[in-house]
Each structure stands twice: as C-alpha cells, then as structure tokens.
Design a protein around this motif. Structure first.
Motif, mmCIF file in Angstrom:
data_model
loop_
_atom_site.group_PDB
_atom_site.id
_atom_site.type_symbol
_atom_site.label_atom_id
_atom_site.label_comp_id
_atom_site.label_asym_id
_atom_site.label_seq_id
_atom_site.Cartn_x
_atom_site.Cartn_y
_atom_site.Cartn_z
ATOM 1 N N LEU A 278 1.778 1.699 -3.579
ATOM 2 C CA LEU A 278 0.659 2.439 -4.095
ATOM 3 C C LEU A 278 0.300 3.840 -4.130
ATOM 4 N N HIS B 170 -8.976 -15.163 -14.402
ATOM 5 C CA HIS B 170 -9.401 -16.097 -13.226
ATOM 6 C C HIS B 170 -10.596 -16.621 -13.906
ATOM 7 N N VAL C 57 -3.210 0.424 -12.415
ATOM 8 C CA VAL C 57 -3.572 -0.781 -11.091
ATOM 9 C C VAL C 57 -4.854 -1.198 -11.368
ATOM 10 N N PHE C 58 -6.053 -0.560 -11.781
ATOM 11 C CA PHE C 58 -7.377 -0.793 -12.006
ATOM 12 C C PHE C 58 -7.353 -1.839 -13.290
ATOM 13 N N THR D 107 0.731 -1.177 0.051
ATOM 14 C CA THR D 107 0.048 -0.168 0.112
ATOM 15 C C THR D 107 0.747 1.283 0.054
ATOM 16 N N LEU E 91 -4.851 -3.726 -14.782
ATOM 17 C CA LEU E 91 -4.129 -4.717 -14.287
ATOM 18 C C LEU E 91 -4.891 -5.771 -13.380
ATOM 19 N N HIS E 92 -5.885 -5.239 -12.408
ATOM 20 C CA HIS E 92 -6.637 -5.901 -11.659
ATOM 21 C C HIS E 92 -7.736 -6.579 -12.617
ATOM 22 N N ARG E 93 -8.395 -5.588 -13.361
ATOM 23 C CA ARG E 93 -9.490 -6.164 -14.368
ATOM 24 C C ARG E 93 -8.943 -7.457 -15.263
ATOM 25 N N ASP E 94 -7.871 -7.272 -15.576
ATOM 26 C CA ASP E 94 -7.192 -8.270 -16.534
ATOM 27 C C ASP E 94 -6.964 -9.520 -15.644
ATOM 28 N N LEU E 95 -6.587 -9.454 -14.450
ATOM 29 C CA LEU E 95 -6.326 -10.716 -13.691
ATOM 30 C C LEU E 95 -7.892 -11.243 -13.226
ATOM 31 N N GLN E 96 -8.888 -10.493 -13.261
ATOM 32 C CA GLN E 96 -10.077 -11.061 -12.967
ATOM 33 C C GLN E 96 -10.690 -11.874 -14.476
ATOM 34 N N ARG E 97 -10.259 -11.347 -15.386
ATOM 35 C CA ARG E 97 -10.848 -11.829 -16.633
ATOM 36 C C ARG E 97 -9.763 -13.286 -16.804
#
Length: 58
Positions: A5, A31, A20-21, A2, A23-29
């Motif tokens: 960040l 998964h 960051v957002f 944190t 990258l997070h969305r890409d990781l969710q996709r």
C-alpha cells in the motif's frame, strides 16, 4: 500488505488511496447487503413454518 500500500501510494499518489477506499466501501456495502438478505431469509423461513403449522393436514 501495508508495504504494498505504501509503495502504491508513493508511486501512484492519491489515486491508489482512492481505489483502496472505494474497494473498501464496496466490500462494506456487500457485507451489509448479505446481512440484510440473511435476516430476510430467516424471517421468511419462520413465517413459512408458522403458516404450515396452522394449515390443516390432509
């Protein structure tokens, strides 16, 4: 994590948050895709097993 960040946000502004957002969305996709592929593989294995059980041996 944190602290890094917060430091990136103060130095780079909203661009760091956007990265960051995304990258997070890409990781969710990724998964979600992996979960779907795992489920499809499980179904195909079950179907193959059922077909092999019904075929005559020999």
């Amino acid at each position: 994590m944190t602290d890094a960040l917060v430091l990136a946000l103060t130095e780079q502004g909203p661009w760091a948050l956007l990265v960051v957002f995304l990258l997070h969305r890409d990781l969710q996709r990724d998964h979600a895709t992996r979960a779907t592929l795992d489920k499809n593989t499980q179904i195909l294995v079950e179907m193959t097993t059922m077909i092999r059980e019904r075929l005559p041996r020999g």
